[in-house]
Design a protein around this motif. Sequence first.
Motif, PDB file in Angstrom:
ATOM      1  N   PRO A 124       0.652  -1.173  -0.073  1.00  0.00           N
ATOM      2  CA  PRO A 124      -0.183  -0.200  -0.001  1.00  0.00           C
ATOM      3  C   PRO A 124       0.820   1.713  -0.067  1.00  0.00           C
ATOM      4  N   THR A 125       2.692   0.810  -0.285  1.00  0.00           N
ATOM      5  CA  THR A 125       2.585   2.613   0.474  1.00  0.00           C
ATOM      6  C   THR A 125       3.380   2.683  -0.972  1.00  0.00           C
ATOM      7  N   THR A 129      -8.541   2.277   6.375  1.00  0.00           N
ATOM      8  CA  THR A 129      -7.750   3.244   6.311  1.00  0.00           C
ATOM      9  C   THR A 129      -8.334   3.838   4.853  1.00  0.00           C
ATOM     10  N   ILE A 132      -5.870   4.689   2.582  1.00  0.00           N
ATOM     11  CA  ILE A 132      -4.093   3.780   2.198  1.00  0.00           C
ATOM     12  C   ILE A 132      -5.038   2.418   2.085  1.00  0.00           C
ATOM     13  N   ASN A 133      -5.266   1.499   2.529  1.00  0.00           N
ATOM     14  CA  ASN A 133      -5.483   0.733   2.539  1.00  0.00           C
ATOM     15  C   ASN A 133      -7.423   0.594   1.451  1.00  0.00           C
TER      16      ASN A 133
END
Lengths: 413, 413
Positions: free
Chosen positions: B71-72, B111, B113-114
């Motif tokens: 996810p980053t 979240t 980001i997820n």
Amino acid sequence: MKAEIISIGNELLIGQVVNTNASYIAEELSKSGIETTRITVISDNTEEIIKSLKEADRRANIIIITGGLGPTKDDITRESLCKFFNTKLVENSEVLKDISCFFKNKGLELTDINKRQALVPEKSKALFNKNGTSPGFWFEKNGKLFVSLPGVPFELKPMITEHLLPYLKKINNKHIIHQTILTHGIGESFLADKISDWEKALPPEIKLAYLPSPGIVRLRLSGIGSNYHILKKNIENNVIKLKEIIPEYIFGENKDTMQEVVGKLLKKNSATVSVAESCTGGMISNLLTGVPGASNYFHGSIIAYDNNIKTKLLNVDKELIEKHGAVSREIAESMALNIKKITLTNYGLATTGIAGPTGGSNDKPVGLVWVALATDEKIISKKFLFGNNRERNMIISSLAALNMLRLYLKTKL
Amino acid sequence: MKAEIISIGNELLIGQVVNTNASYIAEELSKSGIETTRITVISDNTEEIIKSLKEADRRANIIIITGGLGPTKDDITRESLCKFFNTKLVENSEVLKDISCFFKNKGLELTDINKRQALVPEKSKALFNKNGTSPGFWFEKNGKLFVSLPGVPFELKPMITEHLLPYLKKINNKHIIHQTILTHGIGESFLADKISDWEKALPPEIKLAYLPSPGIVRLRLSGIGSNYHILKKNIENNVIKLKEIIPEYIFGENKDTMQEVVGKLLKKNSATVSVAESCTGGMISNLLTGVPGASNYFHGSIIAYDNNIKTKLLNVDKELIEKHGAVSREIAESMALNIKKITLTNYGLATTGIAGPTGGSNDKPVGLVWVALATDEKIISKKFLFGNNRERNMIISSLAALNMLRLYLKTKL
């Protein structure tokens, strides 16, 4: 200055052996400021070897070849190198002398199969192998360097540090700096959320990577630049900011291990530890004693796998086990306190849990683990609920126990 | 049917992470009769990813891509795949549901980001990831298969077994059989000498490889053929002949480990074991308890690092230590006998030695290790002289101790 690694060996392509050599070499090159741009794994096949050498020759300046130099029939790297460099094998008297000495020192007879190891490609320089009988080979061609090394890690490593690295230091002047921050106790995406503002503010010359493994997420900052000191300062400043955001999760940096960090803290505190292990089955002791000099602070352990050992050797009350079960706060605390008392150490650490894959119940599922720490002042205990994987549960439990001791030791400095 | 693996990740190219995924995949492919012809490791760089996909596309039928799906920000495999396949990312409602469930089950908040993890290349089929939030992607193009999977081993493995392997079984009908014989207690070149006649007589369709690691040399026979049963019989017959030549060194086959072999023998004998460890510091216990079900035969251990633990907990005579030193036949034997008595097991195993890197003397150098086994009938002990490397010494000592028990248990069946 770009490097490529060519790893030769069918064992790597059928997954029987993990390519630890490539990661070792890549790491050493990286520390010398040389970027590894590709690692290629191919079979023990002359055509494949020559094709890969040609491809790497087009892309990189330094080509490191590993494997296929052994004394046995399946090793054909030497012959393939001769074809690629258009040369032939000749007996090297120096190498023959080294090999004879190697066998003599071990009190062993030199066999014909080992004598063949003294055959060296004529256009190469032979590299001494102090831990084995296969020499390495050093070729230079149109300003490019090719180094062929044996695949046994124990033999390869000193050849890298003694032959290759001193040479690379001389020729390279570009800087790559990696700094890794080690965290325990928080998952990757939660960590990313917590540090997203800091991450967004990183300058373009510094890249961030998240590297998760059981119980640990490593944050790696990589910077590239021509001025070493400016680059280093830049990375250091960003690490300082990071440490202010998530101090509670950070346990070390770079190559630190949890067990080394705990060992150093014990030394600083002039303190000693002993361990009572149930579900971790010796892993905490094994981690602690893997660190050279552990005898300064680690006294010993009782691995109490069977409940009889818990009662007989660790003096845990039998009725307490009957009342609460072996996997409970009460038993973990009793184990920690008693191992401390029995071994007369400053700290007693204990684990009890259900590692799996079977043995769980509705009430106490697989992955339930209690960790306890006994100190002179108090007993601390904590419950964890991990997953279904035995190996992971044992590793994460061991790290959690060591981390509990680490956090306590830090408050004592 | 040829496969290639493309591993994406800067962490692999700076040597921070060892490429265990590639060996796992290669092994599973090999078991399915599919040859992995190349493994390529490249950086998280779109250009490099696309170039490597093009190269692999020219050479292989099946291309497995790992890493860069997290996810980053540093994960760019998804976007690179879109460029290579000329497609775009679209939100997949199924995947979004899976991710939401994943977080809900862990009692965690989903979240932003997820949520991004639900973006899937339009031309691909998304593959469910039961252990994480990054789905895999399945592309078919001109009869070739491309599968992109997350780099976290714990997430990748079930995706290989549940999605890829069932498909491969359907499409492939060529057979590769590997059979590996595991030896302990003899070096590679001595082994090669002992079995050279046998090796020369192997038929051309069977290849032999020597795979050394600390304390163990594996002999791998690899055969390829269109008739599975003929090929299998052929390999089996050669293994039978091999076993007749070096029976004393062979402890297992294929994926066997020394600790599993010992565990099975203990079970067969309905016997129990306990361990008194000094120089191995818990490694023997850790090896034994790493095997699921070890509680059936392993009762517990005392890790007696400090001499006080040897005398107080293991009841070793203090004067005996003063007379012979802690590293001696007498102490090893006393440790083995006493741990057996204290824990009421059928066998007591013990180690005492100097693991290094320091702590040796002229008389008792680093690498000196005594191993002892106490049984109902007698006490056996053996002296070893290993090298200077602490980690190696601990591993080889642990294997030697377990092997001593193995050899004895075999005589009891």
